[in-house]
Design a protein around this motif. Sequence first.
Motif, PDB file in Angstrom:
ATOM      1  N   ASP A  60       1.005  -1.222   0.101  1.00 44.85           N
ATOM      2  CA  ASP A  60      -0.126   0.358   0.289  1.00 44.85           C
ATOM      3  C   ASP A  60       0.949   1.428   0.213  1.00 44.85           C
ATOM      4  O   ASP A  60       0.910   1.736   0.871  1.00 44.85           O
ATOM      5  N   GLY A  65      -5.229   2.299   2.917  1.00 46.00           N
ATOM      6  CA  GLY A  65      -5.458   1.616   3.282  1.00 46.00           C
ATOM      7  C   GLY A  65      -5.566   0.832   2.787  1.00 46.00           C
ATOM      8  O   GLY A  65      -6.698  -0.002   3.916  1.00 46.00           O
ATOM      9  N   THR A  66      -6.160   1.052   1.385  1.00 45.09           N
ATOM     10  CA  THR A  66      -6.663  -0.045   0.839  1.00 45.09           C
ATOM     11  C   THR A  66      -5.839  -0.678  -0.159  1.00 45.09           C
ATOM     12  O   THR A  66      -4.738   0.127  -0.557  1.00 45.09           O
ATOM     13  N   ASP A  85     -13.941  -9.227  -1.997  1.00 41.21           N
ATOM     14  CA  ASP A  85     -14.267  -7.222  -1.858  1.00 41.21           C
ATOM     15  C   ASP A  85     -15.895  -7.085  -1.348  1.00 41.21           C
ATOM     16  O   ASP A  85     -16.979  -6.871  -2.641  1.00 41.21           O
ATOM     17  N   THR A  91     -11.484  -2.666  -4.027  1.00 46.28           N
ATOM     18  CA  THR A  91     -10.185  -2.841  -3.201  1.00 46.28           C
ATOM     19  C   THR A  91     -10.953  -3.492  -2.021  1.00 46.28           C
ATOM     20  O   THR A  91     -11.805  -3.812  -1.720  1.00 46.28           O
ATOM     21  N   THR A  93      -9.671  -3.435   1.406  1.00 46.20           N
ATOM     22  CA  THR A  93      -8.634  -3.322   3.252  1.00 46.20           C
ATOM     23  C   THR A  93      -8.711  -3.956   4.304  1.00 46.20           C
ATOM     24  O   THR A  93      -8.088  -5.157   3.626  1.00 46.20           O
ATOM     25  N   GLU A  96     -10.405  -7.071   4.985  1.00 45.55           N
ATOM     26  CA  GLU A  96     -10.771  -8.136   4.002  1.00 45.55           C
ATOM     27  C   GLU A  96      -9.665  -8.608   3.625  1.00 45.55           C
ATOM     28  O   GLU A  96      -9.668 -10.107   2.968  1.00 45.55           O
TER      29      GLU A  96
END
Length: 134
Positions: A60, A65-66, A85, A91, A93, A96
């Motif tokens: 990242d 943050g994704t 997702d 995206t 996180t 996820e």
Amino acid sequence: MISRRSIALALALSLTIALSAGPAWSASGNAVKLFDTDNDGTLDLAEVKKVAAAMFAKLDPDHDGTLDARELRGRLSAKELAAADPDRDGTLTLDEYLSVVEQRFNAANPDKDGTLDAKELNSRAGRTLLRLLR
């Protein structure tokens, strides 16, 4: 007396054996050694998630943050990304991403003992998990 030819044949045979059987085992064995913080010879889910969280941060670069498909760099196919997702924003996180890691951990742990050894990491499911950690 050992001839040069005998030595060359022995080296060629050793290399052939190492290349045909060794890389997958050594890769999974190295993963255990690299990520096994409690030095028990296996990886538990907490160890795997710790490594996955660090990889997420590394992937990242914009620190939003994704992770999008580009940032994931082929670790998940488009279909796998869509399945992972739930909010359909394209995206992942951290939560996820860790959910996918946990699913793959469980798939690689057929004996359900809560740990992965080098043999389990060498399985197809284990290798798909390792793609998320490296």
